[in-house]
Scaffold this motif. Sequence first.
Motif, PDB file in Angstrom:
ATOM      1  N   MET A   1       0.853  -1.097   0.046  1.00 58.80           N
ATOM      2  CA  MET A   1       0.027  -0.043  -0.129  1.00 58.80           C
ATOM      3  C   MET A   1       0.796   1.127   0.204  1.00 58.80           C
ATOM      4  SD  MET A   1      -3.158   0.907  -0.045  1.00 58.80           S
ATOM      5  CE  MET A   1      -4.023   2.142   0.333  1.00 58.80           C
ATOM      6  N   GLY A   2       1.800   1.132   0.597  1.00 59.91           N
ATOM      7  CA  GLY A   2       2.753   2.149   0.707  1.00 59.91           C
ATOM      8  C   GLY A   2       3.353   2.835  -0.653  1.00 59.91           C
ATOM      9  N   ASP A   3       3.779   1.880  -1.645  1.00 63.37           N
ATOM     10  CA  ASP A   3       4.011   2.114  -2.801  1.00 63.37           C
ATOM     11  C   ASP A   3       3.080   2.833  -3.692  1.00 63.37           C
ATOM     12  OD1 ASP A   3       6.715   0.903  -2.314  1.00 63.37           O
ATOM     13  OD2 ASP A   3       6.049  -1.171  -3.140  1.00 63.37           O
ATOM     14  N   ILE A   4       1.958   2.556  -3.690  1.00 64.01           N
ATOM     15  CA  ILE A   4       0.706   3.108  -4.310  1.00 64.01           C
ATOM     16  C   ILE A   4       0.737   4.434  -3.809  1.00 64.01           C
ATOM     17  CG2 ILE A   4      -1.660   3.053  -4.879  1.00 64.01           C
ATOM     18  CD1 ILE A   4      -1.415   0.186  -4.663  1.00 64.01           C
ATOM     19  N   GLY A   5       0.850   4.687  -2.591  1.00 63.14           N
ATOM     20  CA  GLY A   5       0.714   5.766  -1.800  1.00 63.14           C
ATOM     21  C   GLY A   5       1.556   7.087  -2.412  1.00 63.14           C
ATOM     22  N   GLN A   6       2.799   6.470  -2.755  1.00 64.66           N
ATOM     23  CA  GLN A   6       3.782   7.515  -3.391  1.00 64.66           C
ATOM     24  C   GLN A   6       3.593   8.008  -4.728  1.00 64.66           C
ATOM     25  OE1 GLN A   6       7.303   5.077  -2.813  1.00 64.66           O
ATOM     26  NE2 GLN A   6       7.872   5.758  -0.894  1.00 64.66           N
ATOM     27  N   PHE A   7       2.948   7.037  -5.620  1.00 68.85           N
ATOM     28  CA  PHE A   7       2.644   7.512  -6.751  1.00 68.85           C
ATOM     29  C   PHE A   7       1.357   8.045  -7.126  1.00 68.85           C
ATOM     30  CE2 PHE A   7       5.947   3.980  -7.536  1.00 68.85           C
ATOM     31  CZ  PHE A   7       6.800   4.822  -7.997  1.00 68.85           C
ATOM     32  N   LEU A   8       0.317   7.989  -6.130  1.00 63.22           N
ATOM     33  CA  LEU A   8      -0.828   8.528  -6.184  1.00 63.22           C
ATOM     34  C   LEU A   8      -0.981   9.902  -6.839  1.00 63.22           C
ATOM     35  CD1 LEU A   8      -3.876   7.596  -5.924  1.00 63.22           C
ATOM     36  CD2 LEU A   8      -3.859   8.401  -3.466  1.00 63.22           C
ATOM     37  N   PRO A   9      -0.302  10.963  -5.966  1.00 62.64           N
ATOM     38  CA  PRO A   9      -0.332  12.282  -6.597  1.00 62.64           C
ATOM     39  C   PRO A   9       0.049  12.442  -8.051  1.00 62.64           C
ATOM     40  CG  PRO A   9       0.902  12.165  -4.665  1.00 62.64           C
ATOM     41  CD  PRO A   9       0.718  10.696  -4.840  1.00 62.64           C
ATOM     42  N   MET A  10       0.826  11.613  -8.403  1.00 63.36           N
ATOM     43  CA  MET A  10       1.658  11.717  -9.890  1.00 63.36           C
ATOM     44  C   MET A  10       0.612  11.387 -10.773  1.00 63.36           C
ATOM     45  SD  MET A  10       4.525  12.490 -11.240  1.00 63.36           S
ATOM     46  CE  MET A  10       6.053  11.353 -11.228  1.00 63.36           C
ATOM     47  N   ILE A  11      -0.167  10.060 -10.309  1.00 62.46           N
ATOM     48  CA  ILE A  11      -1.283   9.646 -11.201  1.00 62.46           C
ATOM     49  C   ILE A  11      -2.458  10.671 -11.269  1.00 62.46           C
ATOM     50  CG2 ILE A  11      -3.059   7.924 -11.109  1.00 62.46           C
ATOM     51  CD1 ILE A  11      -1.062   5.893  -9.884  1.00 62.46           C
ATOM     52  N   LEU A  12      -2.614  11.386 -10.206  1.00 66.98           N
ATOM     53  CA  LEU A  12      -3.935  12.324  -9.991  1.00 66.98           C
ATOM     54  C   LEU A  12      -3.369  13.455 -11.123  1.00 66.98           C
ATOM     55  CD1 LEU A  12      -5.018  12.244  -6.380  1.00 66.98           C
ATOM     56  CD2 LEU A  12      -6.199  11.284  -8.569  1.00 66.98           C
ATOM     57  N   ILE A  13      -2.171  13.910 -11.081  1.00 68.08           N
ATOM     58  CA  ILE A  13      -2.025  15.095 -11.917  1.00 68.08           C
ATOM     59  C   ILE A  13      -1.916  14.627 -13.213  1.00 68.08           C
ATOM     60  CG2 ILE A  13       0.378  16.273 -12.670  1.00 68.08           C
ATOM     61  CD1 ILE A  13       1.161  16.317  -9.668  1.00 68.08           C
ATOM     62  N   PHE A  14      -1.633  13.262 -13.747  1.00 62.11           N
ATOM     63  CA  PHE A  14      -1.607  12.817 -15.032  1.00 62.11           C
ATOM     64  C   PHE A  14      -3.263  12.925 -15.488  1.00 62.11           C
ATOM     65  CE2 PHE A  14      -2.505   9.541 -18.264  1.00 62.11           C
ATOM     66  CZ  PHE A  14      -1.730  10.150 -19.276  1.00 62.11           C
ATOM     67  N   VAL A  15      -4.129  12.313 -14.442  1.00 63.21           N
ATOM     68  CA  VAL A  15      -5.525  12.489 -14.845  1.00 63.21           C
ATOM     69  C   VAL A  15      -6.142  13.727 -15.152  1.00 63.21           C
ATOM     70  CG1 VAL A  15      -7.807  11.722 -13.938  1.00 63.21           C
ATOM     71  CG2 VAL A  15      -5.898   9.995 -13.622  1.00 63.21           C
ATOM     72  N   VAL A  16      -5.663  14.496 -14.249  1.00 59.58           N
ATOM     73  CA  VAL A  16      -6.386  16.139 -14.312  1.00 59.58           C
ATOM     74  C   VAL A  16      -5.838  16.636 -15.480  1.00 59.58           C
ATOM     75  CG1 VAL A  16      -6.111  18.359 -13.172  1.00 59.58           C
ATOM     76  CG2 VAL A  16      -6.488  16.326 -11.847  1.00 59.58           C
ATOM     77  N   ALA A  17      -4.341  16.361 -15.890  1.00 57.87           N
ATOM     78  CA  ALA A  17      -4.064  16.948 -17.248  1.00 57.87           C
ATOM     79  C   ALA A  17      -4.630  16.458 -18.240  1.00 57.87           C
ATOM     80  CB  ALA A  17      -2.405  16.852 -17.163  1.00 57.87           C
ATOM     81  N   TYR A  18      -5.020  15.147 -18.392  1.00 56.20           N
ATOM     82  CA  TYR A  18      -5.539  14.642 -19.525  1.00 56.20           C
ATOM     83  C   TYR A  18      -7.071  15.370 -19.675  1.00 56.20           C
ATOM     84  CZ  TYR A  18      -8.108  10.994 -22.410  1.00 56.20           C
ATOM     85  OH  TYR A  18      -8.623  10.348 -23.289  1.00 56.20           O
ATOM     86  N   PHE A  19      -7.971  15.324 -18.596  1.00 61.05           N
ATOM     87  CA  PHE A  19      -9.148  15.798 -18.827  1.00 61.05           C
ATOM     88  C   PHE A  19      -9.376  17.251 -18.887  1.00 61.05           C
ATOM     89  CE2 PHE A  19     -10.171  11.702 -16.869  1.00 61.05           C
ATOM     90  CZ  PHE A  19     -11.322  11.326 -17.772  1.00 61.05           C
ATOM     91  N   PHE A  20      -8.437  17.902 -18.500  1.00 60.60           N
ATOM     92  CA  PHE A  20      -8.416  19.436 -18.862  1.00 60.60           C
ATOM     93  C   PHE A  20      -7.422  20.049 -20.007  1.00 60.60           C
ATOM     94  CE2 PHE A  20      -9.976  19.068 -14.413  1.00 60.60           C
ATOM     95  CZ  PHE A  20     -11.293  20.078 -14.488  1.00 60.60           C
ATOM     96  N   MET A  21      -6.530  19.197 -20.534  1.00 55.78           N
ATOM     97  CA  MET A  21      -5.657  19.750 -21.411  1.00 55.78           C
ATOM     98  C   MET A  21      -5.675  18.759 -22.695  1.00 55.78           C
ATOM     99  SD  MET A  21      -2.767  20.913 -19.140  1.00 55.78           S
ATOM    100  CE  MET A  21      -1.722  21.546 -20.293  1.00 55.78           C
ATOM    101  N   ILE A  22      -5.349  17.633 -22.567  1.00 54.61           N
ATOM    102  CA  ILE A  22      -5.143  16.637 -23.613  1.00 54.61           C
ATOM    103  C   ILE A  22      -6.627  16.415 -24.542  1.00 54.61           C
ATOM    104  CG2 ILE A  22      -4.532  14.242 -24.426  1.00 54.61           C
ATOM    105  CD1 ILE A  22      -2.329  14.621 -22.268  1.00 54.61           C
ATOM    106  N   ARG A  23      -7.742  15.949 -23.753  1.00 55.45           N
ATOM    107  CA  ARG A  23      -8.887  15.410 -24.158  1.00 55.45           C
ATOM    108  C   ARG A  23      -9.421  16.717 -24.898  1.00 55.45           C
ATOM    109  NH1 ARG A  23     -14.361  13.840 -21.371  1.00 55.45           N
ATOM    110  NH2 ARG A  23     -15.158  12.581 -23.195  1.00 55.45           N
ATOM    111  N   PRO A  24      -9.604  17.974 -24.465  1.00 59.05           N
ATOM    112  CA  PRO A  24     -10.198  19.093 -25.318  1.00 59.05           C
ATOM    113  C   PRO A  24      -9.476  19.381 -26.584  1.00 59.05           C
ATOM    114  CG  PRO A  24     -10.173  19.675 -22.712  1.00 59.05           C
ATOM    115  CD  PRO A  24      -9.351  18.417 -23.225  1.00 59.05           C
ATOM    116  N   GLN A  25      -8.229  19.067 -26.574  1.00 56.90           N
ATOM    117  CA  GLN A  25      -7.477  19.593 -27.738  1.00 56.90           C
ATOM    118  C   GLN A  25      -7.638  18.301 -28.840  1.00 56.90           C
ATOM    119  OE1 GLN A  25      -5.598  22.178 -28.478  1.00 56.90           O
ATOM    120  NE2 GLN A  25      -4.916  21.251 -30.523  1.00 56.90           N
TER     121      GLN A  25
END
Length: 97
Positions: A1-25
Amino acid sequence: MGDIGQFLPMILIFVVAYFFMIRPQMKRQKDERKFAEELKRGDRIVTRSGLHGKVVDLNSKDSSVVIETMAGKLKFDRSAISAEMSKKLNTPVVEKK
C-alpha cells in the motif's frame, strides 16, 4: 500500500492534465478535421490569419480551397481555415428589441 501512496499524487496529476488539457485539444482537432471535410462551394469562411471569403473551388487531390475575396481569388490549404471563426461568421444574428 505504501508504494501506491507514493505514486498516487503523480497519477492524479496525469488524470487531471488529461481531462483538462489533452482531451479538449483532441476534440478540437477532430472538429476542425470534420469541418474541413464538410466544406462546400458557397460557404463563407475565415482563415486562421483573418482573411474572409467565399469558397469557390475545392480540390481533393492536394486538399486545397480556392476562396474569393474582395481582392480576387486566393488558394489556401484546408488546414488554414478556422472552423471556430467560420461558424461564428455563419450564425444568424438575433436582434434584441
